[in-house]
Design a protein around this motif. Structure first.
Motif, PDB file in Angstrom:
ATOM      1  N   THR A   1     -11.168  -0.790   2.137  1.00  0.00           N
ATOM      2  CA  THR A   1      -9.723  -0.922   2.322  1.00  0.00           C
ATOM      3  C   THR A   1      -9.115   0.415   2.698  1.00  0.00           C
ATOM      4  O   THR A   1      -8.322   0.515   3.648  1.00  0.00           O
ATOM      5  CB  THR A   1      -9.051  -1.456   1.044  1.00  0.00           C
ATOM      6  N   PHE A   2      -9.484   1.465   1.982  1.00  0.00           N
ATOM      7  CA  PHE A   2      -8.934   2.795   2.253  1.00  0.00           C
ATOM      8  C   PHE A   2      -9.318   3.290   3.645  1.00  0.00           C
ATOM      9  O   PHE A   2      -8.455   3.702   4.430  1.00  0.00           O
ATOM     10  CB  PHE A   2      -9.423   3.777   1.186  1.00  0.00           C
ATOM     11  N   ILE A   3     -10.605   3.235   3.977  1.00  0.00           N
ATOM     12  CA  ILE A   3     -11.042   3.767   5.269  1.00  0.00           C
ATOM     13  C   ILE A   3     -10.517   2.904   6.409  1.00  0.00           C
ATOM     14  O   ILE A   3     -10.136   3.414   7.473  1.00  0.00           O
ATOM     15  CB  ILE A   3     -12.577   3.870   5.311  1.00  0.00           C
TER      16      ILE A   3
ATOM     17  N   LEU B   1       4.966   3.190   3.407  1.00  0.00           N
ATOM     18  CA  LEU B   1       4.067   2.823   2.314  1.00  0.00           C
ATOM     19  C   LEU B   1       4.745   1.858   1.352  1.00  0.00           C
ATOM     20  O   LEU B   1       4.170   0.828   0.978  1.00  0.00           O
ATOM     21  CB  LEU B   1       3.606   4.082   1.582  1.00  0.00           C
ATOM     22  N   CYS B   2       5.967   2.170   0.953  1.00  0.00           N
ATOM     23  CA  CYS B   2       6.687   1.318  -0.006  1.00  0.00           C
ATOM     24  C   CYS B   2       6.907  -0.084   0.554  1.00  0.00           C
ATOM     25  O   CYS B   2       6.657  -1.093  -0.126  1.00  0.00           O
ATOM     26  CB  CYS B   2       8.016   1.958  -0.384  1.00  0.00           C
ATOM     27  N   LEU B   3       7.374  -0.167   1.802  1.00  0.00           N
ATOM     28  CA  LEU B   3       7.611  -1.470   2.414  1.00  0.00           C
ATOM     29  C   LEU B   3       6.291  -2.159   2.758  1.00  0.00           C
ATOM     30  O   LEU B   3       6.191  -3.394   2.675  1.00  0.00           O
ATOM     31  CB  LEU B   3       8.465  -1.307   3.673  1.00  0.00           C
ATOM     32  N   GLY B   4       5.288  -1.365   3.133  1.00  0.00           N
ATOM     33  CA  GLY B   4       3.984  -1.942   3.430  1.00  0.00           C
ATOM     34  C   GLY B   4       3.351  -2.606   2.222  1.00  0.00           C
ATOM     35  O   GLY B   4       2.655  -3.627   2.352  1.00  0.00           O
ATOM     36  N   LEU B   5       3.589  -2.062   1.040  1.00  0.00           N
ATOM     37  CA  LEU B   5       3.064  -2.686  -0.180  1.00  0.00           C
ATOM     38  C   LEU B   5       3.686  -4.062  -0.407  1.00  0.00           C
ATOM     39  O   LEU B   5       3.013  -4.983  -0.890  1.00  0.00           O
ATOM     40  CB  LEU B   5       3.331  -1.783  -1.387  1.00  0.00           C
ATOM     41  N   LEU B   6       4.952  -4.218  -0.031  1.00  0.00           N
ATOM     42  CA  LEU B   6       5.596  -5.531  -0.143  1.00  0.00           C
ATOM     43  C   LEU B   6       4.937  -6.536   0.797  1.00  0.00           C
ATOM     44  O   LEU B   6       4.731  -7.704   0.439  1.00  0.00           O
ATOM     45  CB  LEU B   6       7.092  -5.420   0.167  1.00  0.00           C
ATOM     46  N   VAL B   7       4.596  -6.080   1.999  1.00  0.00           N
ATOM     47  CA  VAL B   7       3.908  -6.952   2.952  1.00  0.00           C
ATOM     48  C   VAL B   7       2.540  -7.347   2.415  1.00  0.00           C
ATOM     49  O   VAL B   7       2.125  -8.514   2.509  1.00  0.00           O
ATOM     50  CB  VAL B   7       3.779  -6.244   4.319  1.00  0.00           C
ATOM     51  N   ILE B   8       1.831  -6.393   1.829  1.00  0.00           N
ATOM     52  CA  ILE B   8       0.513  -6.695   1.259  1.00  0.00           C
ATOM     53  C   ILE B   8       0.637  -7.700   0.116  1.00  0.00           C
ATOM     54  O   ILE B   8      -0.229  -8.566  -0.062  1.00  0.00           O
ATOM     55  CB  ILE B   8      -0.155  -5.387   0.787  1.00  0.00           C
TER      56      ILE B   8
ATOM     57  N   THR C   1       3.531  -2.124  10.023  1.00  0.00           N
ATOM     58  CA  THR C   1       2.378  -2.882  10.506  1.00  0.00           C
ATOM     59  C   THR C   1       1.127  -2.023  10.617  1.00  0.00           C
ATOM     60  O   THR C   1       0.024  -2.472  10.292  1.00  0.00           O
ATOM     61  CB  THR C   1       2.700  -3.502  11.876  1.00  0.00           C
ATOM     62  N   GLN C   2       1.280  -0.777  11.085  1.00  0.00           N
ATOM     63  CA  GLN C   2       0.117   0.102  11.197  1.00  0.00           C
ATOM     64  C   GLN C   2      -0.401   0.456   9.810  1.00  0.00           C
ATOM     65  O   GLN C   2       0.374   0.855   8.948  1.00  0.00           O
ATOM     66  CB  GLN C   2       0.487   1.372  11.957  1.00  0.00           C
ATOM     67  N   SER C   3      -1.649   0.301   9.598  1.00  0.00           N
ATOM     68  CA  SER C   3      -2.328   0.530   8.311  1.00  0.00           C
ATOM     69  C   SER C   3      -2.062  -0.601   7.339  1.00  0.00           C
ATOM     70  O   SER C   3      -2.976  -1.321   6.941  1.00  0.00           O
ATOM     71  CB  SER C   3      -1.927   1.868   7.682  1.00  0.00           C
ATOM     72  N   PHE C   4      -0.797  -0.808   6.938  1.00  0.00           N
ATOM     73  CA  PHE C   4      -0.514  -1.736   5.839  1.00  0.00           C
ATOM     74  C   PHE C   4      -0.479  -3.187   6.304  1.00  0.00           C
ATOM     75  O   PHE C   4      -1.109  -4.051   5.701  1.00  0.00           O
ATOM     76  CB  PHE C   4       0.779  -1.324   5.152  1.00  0.00           C
TER      77      PHE C   4
ATOM     78  N   ALA D   1      -5.746   1.477  -3.177  1.00  0.00           N
ATOM     79  CA  ALA D   1      -6.268   1.979  -1.909  1.00  0.00           C
ATOM     80  C   ALA D   1      -5.138   2.268  -0.929  1.00  0.00           C
ATOM     81  O   ALA D   1      -5.153   3.283  -0.216  1.00  0.00           O
ATOM     82  CB  ALA D   1      -7.243   0.974  -1.306  1.00  0.00           C
ATOM     83  N   SER D   2      -4.124   1.408  -0.895  1.00  0.00           N
ATOM     84  CA  SER D   2      -2.983   1.602   0.005  1.00  0.00           C
ATOM     85  C   SER D   2      -2.172   2.827  -0.397  1.00  0.00           C
ATOM     86  O   SER D   2      -1.705   3.585   0.473  1.00  0.00           O
ATOM     87  CB  SER D   2      -2.089   0.355   0.000  1.00  0.00           C
ATOM     88  N   LEU D   3      -1.999   3.032  -1.690  1.00  0.00           N
ATOM     89  CA  LEU D   3      -1.297   4.227  -2.152  1.00  0.00           C
ATOM     90  C   LEU D   3      -2.028   5.492  -1.725  1.00  0.00           C
ATOM     91  O   LEU D   3      -1.405   6.449  -1.252  1.00  0.00           O
ATOM     92  CB  LEU D   3      -1.150   4.187  -3.677  1.00  0.00           C
ATOM     93  N   LEU D   4      -3.343   5.498  -1.893  1.00  0.00           N
ATOM     94  CA  LEU D   4      -4.119   6.668  -1.487  1.00  0.00           C
ATOM     95  C   LEU D   4      -4.015   6.885   0.027  1.00  0.00           C
ATOM     96  O   LEU D   4      -3.856   8.035   0.483  1.00  0.00           O
ATOM     97  CB  LEU D   4      -5.583   6.487  -1.899  1.00  0.00           C
ATOM     98  N   THR D   5      -4.075   5.805   0.789  1.00  0.00           N
ATOM     99  CA  THR D   5      -3.943   5.916   2.244  1.00  0.00           C
ATOM    100  C   THR D   5      -2.605   6.529   2.628  1.00  0.00           C
ATOM    101  O   THR D   5      -2.536   7.482   3.417  1.00  0.00           O
ATOM    102  CB  THR D   5      -4.074   4.531   2.903  1.00  0.00           C
ATOM    103  N   GLY D   6      -1.522   5.972   2.084  1.00  0.00           N
ATOM    104  CA  GLY D   6      -0.188   6.461   2.426  1.00  0.00           C
ATOM    105  C   GLY D   6       0.015   7.910   2.044  1.00  0.00           C
ATOM    106  O   GLY D   6       0.595   8.696   2.808  1.00  0.00           O
ATOM    107  N   ILE D   7      -0.484   8.296   0.870  1.00  0.00           N
ATOM    108  CA  ILE D   7      -0.307   9.680   0.407  1.00  0.00           C
ATOM    109  C   ILE D   7      -1.100  10.644   1.283  1.00  0.00           C
ATOM    110  O   ILE D   7      -0.602  11.716   1.650  1.00  0.00           O
ATOM    111  CB  ILE D   7      -0.728   9.795  -1.073  1.00  0.00           C
TER     112      ILE D   7
END
Length: 362
Positions: free
Chosen positions: A14-16, A43-50, A190-193, A219-225
C-alpha cells in the motif's frame, strides 16, 4: 486460494504503491512553496475517500472491486461499469511506462532507444505479474525497508551539505488558499489516495480483513507525510524554483556535496523511481488481468498477461510525443478530470449510496 497477504505485506504494498511516481516527480509544484501544505490537505481528504472504499468492501464481503458493481447494480448495469476499471488500469500502466521512457531516456540513458527501455521494463512487469499476488507481496516486503533507508540517507546527506535554507519556506500562503485548493482537487485527492481503489482487487485475499482499515490508514499517513517531507526538502533547497523543475526530487540529489567526495548521487533517485514504479505497475497490471478474469469467468488470468502488457506497452510508446505533453496535457487535462474523477470518486460514492439504500430497504 485466499488469505495470502500478511498485514506487513499489505502495509508495504500500500505504501509503495501510493508513493508511485510521486517520489521522483514531486507533488503540487503549481502551489509553489505551499506544495507541502497542499499534500497534507490532500492526505486528510484522501483518507475520507479511502474510507468510502473500505465501507464498500465491508458491505460486499469477499468480493473484489469489479464484483461490487454486478452485486449491487445487477449484471446488465454493473458488469459494463466494472469493465471500465480494467481498461483504466491498462491505461495507467501505459502512463507509467511512458514515465519510465521519458525519465530514463532524459536523465540516465539518453542514447538508448526508447523501445529497448520500455520493452525491458514491460517484460519485467509481465514476469512479476505471472507470479501472482504472493510474489508481488514479497516484492513489496523487500522494497519497503530499502525505500525508507534511502529516504533517511538522503535527509542526512542534504543536511550535511548545507543546502537547506529555512527562509525559503516563508511566507506561508503568500497567494492565499486558492493555489493550494487547485492542487488538492482533483489531482491531489485522486493521486496516491484515490488510486488506492486498485488495491480493492486484493483486499479479500488478506489474512486479517478486520485490520485492513487500520493498515491502509497507517500506510496512507506515512505516504502523505513522506511526500510532504520531499516537498519541504525541495523548497528548502530550491525556493521558488521548485515549481519550475520537471524532476525536483531527482534534481535534489544533484546538490549533495560533502567534502567533494560524496557528490552527484542521482542513482538514489533512480533506485527510488524504478522500485516504486515497478511495484505500482505490477499491482495495477495484476488487478487488470484478474478483473477481466473475474468478469468473464475465465479459469486463469495468466493467458491475459501478454496481451495486456502489449497494450500498455503500445500506449506507453504512443500516448505522447514528449514529457511536457505527457504531464501537462494527458495527465492534468485528460486523465484527472475525465478518468480519475468519474471512476475513483463519483462511481464509488454513487455505489455506496445505492448499497446503503438497498440495505435500508432490506
Amino acid at each position: 486460494m485466499l488469505n495470502k497477504i500478511s498485514s506487513y505485506q499489505l502495509f508495504a504494498i500500500t505504501f509503495i504503491y501510493q508513493m508511485g511516481t510521486s517520489i521522483i516527480f514531486g507533488f503540487g509544484g503549481s502551489a509553489g512553496r505551499d506544495a507541502w501544505i497542499a499534500e497534507l490537505v490532500s492526505l486528510c481528504l484522501g483518507l475520507l475517500v479511502i474510507m468510502i472504499y473500505i465501507s464498500l468492501m465491508r458491505f460486499n464481503p469477499g468480493l473484489t472491486l469489479v464484483e461490487w458493481f454486478p452485486a449491487q447494480l445487477g449484471r446488465w448495469i454493473g458488469t459494463p461499469l466494472a469493465f471500465l476499471y480494467p481498461i483504466m488500469f491498462l491505461y495507467i500502466v501505459g502512463r507509467i511506462i511512458a514515465d519510465i521512457r521519458d525519465m530514463v531516456s532524459t536523465a540516465l540513458l539518453p542514447n538508448t532507444p526508447l523501445l529497448i527501455i520500455t520493452l525491458i521494463f514491460t517484460v519485467i512487469v509481465a514476469y512479476c505479474v505471472y507470479g501472482g499476488i504472493e510474489e508481488v507481496s514479497r516484492l513489496g516486503e523487500l522494497f519497503l525497508p530499502i525505500v525508507l533507508f534511502l529516504f533517511c540517507i538522503e535527509i542526512v546527506l542534504l543536511a550535511r551539505s548545507g543546502v537547506l535554507h529555512t527562509r525559503n519556506l516563508l511566507p506561508l500562503l503568500e497567494n492565499g488558499w486558492q493555489p493550494v485548493w487547485n492542487v488538492v482537487y482533483p489531482s491531489g485527492i485522486t493521486q496516491s489516495f484515490g488510486e488506492t481503489l486498485v488495491l480493492a482487487m486484493f483486499w479479500p485475499e488478506t489474512k486479517h480483513t478486520d485490520k485492513l482499515m487500520k493498515i491502509t490508514v497507517y500506510a496512507s499517513l506515512l505516504t502523505g507525510i513522506i511526500i510532504a517531507c520531499f516537498d519541504v526538502l525541495g523548497i528548502l533547497v530550491f525556493g521558488n524554483m521548485f515549481s519550475g523543475l520537471l524532476y525536483p526530487l531527482y534534481t535534489l540529489l544533484s546538490v549533495i556535496s560533502i567534502g567533494k567526495f560524496i557528490e552527484n548521487i542521482q542513482m538514489f533517485g533512480a533506485l527510488y523511481f524504478l522500485m516504486t514504479a515497478l511495484l505500482k505497475s505490477v499491482i495495477i497490471m495484476l488487478a487488470a488481468v484478474k478483473g477481466v478474469q473475474q468478469l468473464t469467468k475465465m479459469k486463469s488470468y495468466r493467458v491475459l498477461i501478454i496481451p495486456a502488457c502489449s497494450i500498455s506497452l503500445l500506449l506507453g510508446l504512443t500516448m505522447s510525443q514528449n514529457i511536457a505533453e505527457h504531464i501537462y496535457r494527458h495527465h492534468f487535462e485528460i486523465l484527472v478530470p475525465y478518468i480519475w474523477v468519474p471512476l475513483l470518486l463519483i462511481l464509488p460514492m454513487l455505489l455506496l449510496v445505492v448499497t446503503r439504500f438497498r440495505r435500508m430497504i432490506k
